[in-house]
Write a protein that holds these residues in place. Structure first.
Motif: not given
Ligand SMILES: Cc1cc2nc3c(=O)[nH]c(=O)nc-3n(C[C@H](O)[C@H](O)[C@H](O)COP(=O)(O)OP(=O)(O)OC[C@H]3O[C@@H](n4cnc5c(N)ncnc54)[C@H](O)[C@@H]3O)c2cc1C
Length: 186
Positions: A1-13, A37-46
Motif C-alpha cells: 500500500m502506498n500514499t503520496a502527498t506534499g505541498f505545492d508552490w502553485l498554491h503559494g498564494r 511518499g509513504a509505504q505501509g504494511t498490509m495484513v491479509p483479509n478474507d
C-alpha cells in the motif's frame, strides 16, 4: 500500500497563479517543493485473494488468475496516520501542507490495489490449511515436492521492498529441501 502527498508552490498564494504572478511564484518558490511518499504494511483479509477465473483462459487454454481486493481498516487507518505525520513534518519544516486533510476519505488517498508493484502473498504460507497454501518452508500442502520460492508465500506485505525477503525465504526453503531430501522424505 502506498500514499503520496506534499505541498505545492502553485498554491503559494492560496490558489493557482496565472500569467505574471505565475512567473513570480515560479521564481520565488523554485526548489522549495517537497513531496513525501509513504509505504505501509498490509495484513491479509478474507476479501483479498486470488483464484482461478472460472471462464477466462490464456492463449494456451490455461485459466487465468482472478483477483479480489479490499482494504481493511488496518490499512486505511495507517494511511490517515501517514497523512497526519507528513503534514506535521512539513509544518515543522515551515512548509504549507497542500495534501488531503487528515480527515480525508482514506479510500481516496490510498493507491489502488496492484498499483504499488510490491503485491505479494498470492499463495500465502501458514501453519495449516485451509488458511494457507504452503507451510513455513514454502512447500505446498497439496503437492509435497512443490516449493514456492518467490513472493507468493509472503504472510503479509511489509512496508519494506520484497526482493531481499524473497531471496532469504528461497534460501531457507532450499536448505530445508536439501535436509528433507537427505532424510529421504522427498
Ligand atoms: C518496476 C518495478 C520496480 C520494482 N522495484 C523493486 C525494488 O527496488 N526493490 C524490491 O525489493 N522490489 C521491487 N519490485 C518488486 C519485485 O520486483 C517483485 O516483488 C518481485 O519480482 C516478485 O517476484 P516473484 O518471483 O514473486 O514474481 P515475478 O518476478 O513477477 O515472477 C513471476 C514470473 O512468472 C511468470 N508467469 C506469470 N504467469 C505465468 C504463466 N501462466 N505461466 C508461466 N509463467 C508465468 C512471469 O513471466 C514471471 O517471470 C519492483 C517491481 C517492479 C514492477
Amino acid at each position: 500500500m502506498n500514499t503520496a502527498t506534499g505541498f505545492d508552490w502553485l498554491h503559494g498564494r492560496g490558489g493557482y497563479a496565472y500569467g505574471k504572478a505565475l512567473k513570480e511564484d515560479a521564481r520565488r518558490y523554485y526548489g522549495c517543493r517537497q513531496g513525501f511518499g509513504a509505504q505501509g504494511t498490509m495484513v491479509p483479509n478474507d476479501d483479498t485473494f486470488c483464484e482461478l477465473d472460472p471462464k477466462m483462459k490464456d492463449q494456451w487454454g490455461i485459466p487465468v488468475l482472478r483477483f479480489h481486493w479490499k482494504w481493511s481498516d488496518f490499512e486505511l487507518r495507517q494511511v490517515l496516520h501517514q497523512q497526519k505525520l507528513i503534514a506535521e513534518l512539513l509544518s515543522a519544516m515551515g512548509g504549507k501542507f497542500s495534501g488531503p486533510p487528515e480527515t480525508a476519505d482514506a479510500l481516496k488517498v490510498i493507491r489502488a490495489g496492484g498499483a504499488v508493484i510490491h503485491e505479494v502473498g498470492g499463495a500465502i504460507m501458514g501453519e495449516r490449511r485451509p488458511n494457507s497454501v504452503t507451510n513455513r518452508w514454502g512447500q505446498t500442502w497439496d503437492v509435497k515436492n512443490l516449493f514456492m520460492a518467490d513472493g507468493a508465500p509472503f504472510a503479509s506485505t511489509a512496508d519494506k521492498n520484497p526482493t531481499l525477503t524473497i531471496m532469504a525465504l528461497a534460501w531457507r526453503a532450499v536448505d530445508h529441501l536439501i535436509e528433507e531430501r537427505q532424510k529421504g522424505n522427498l
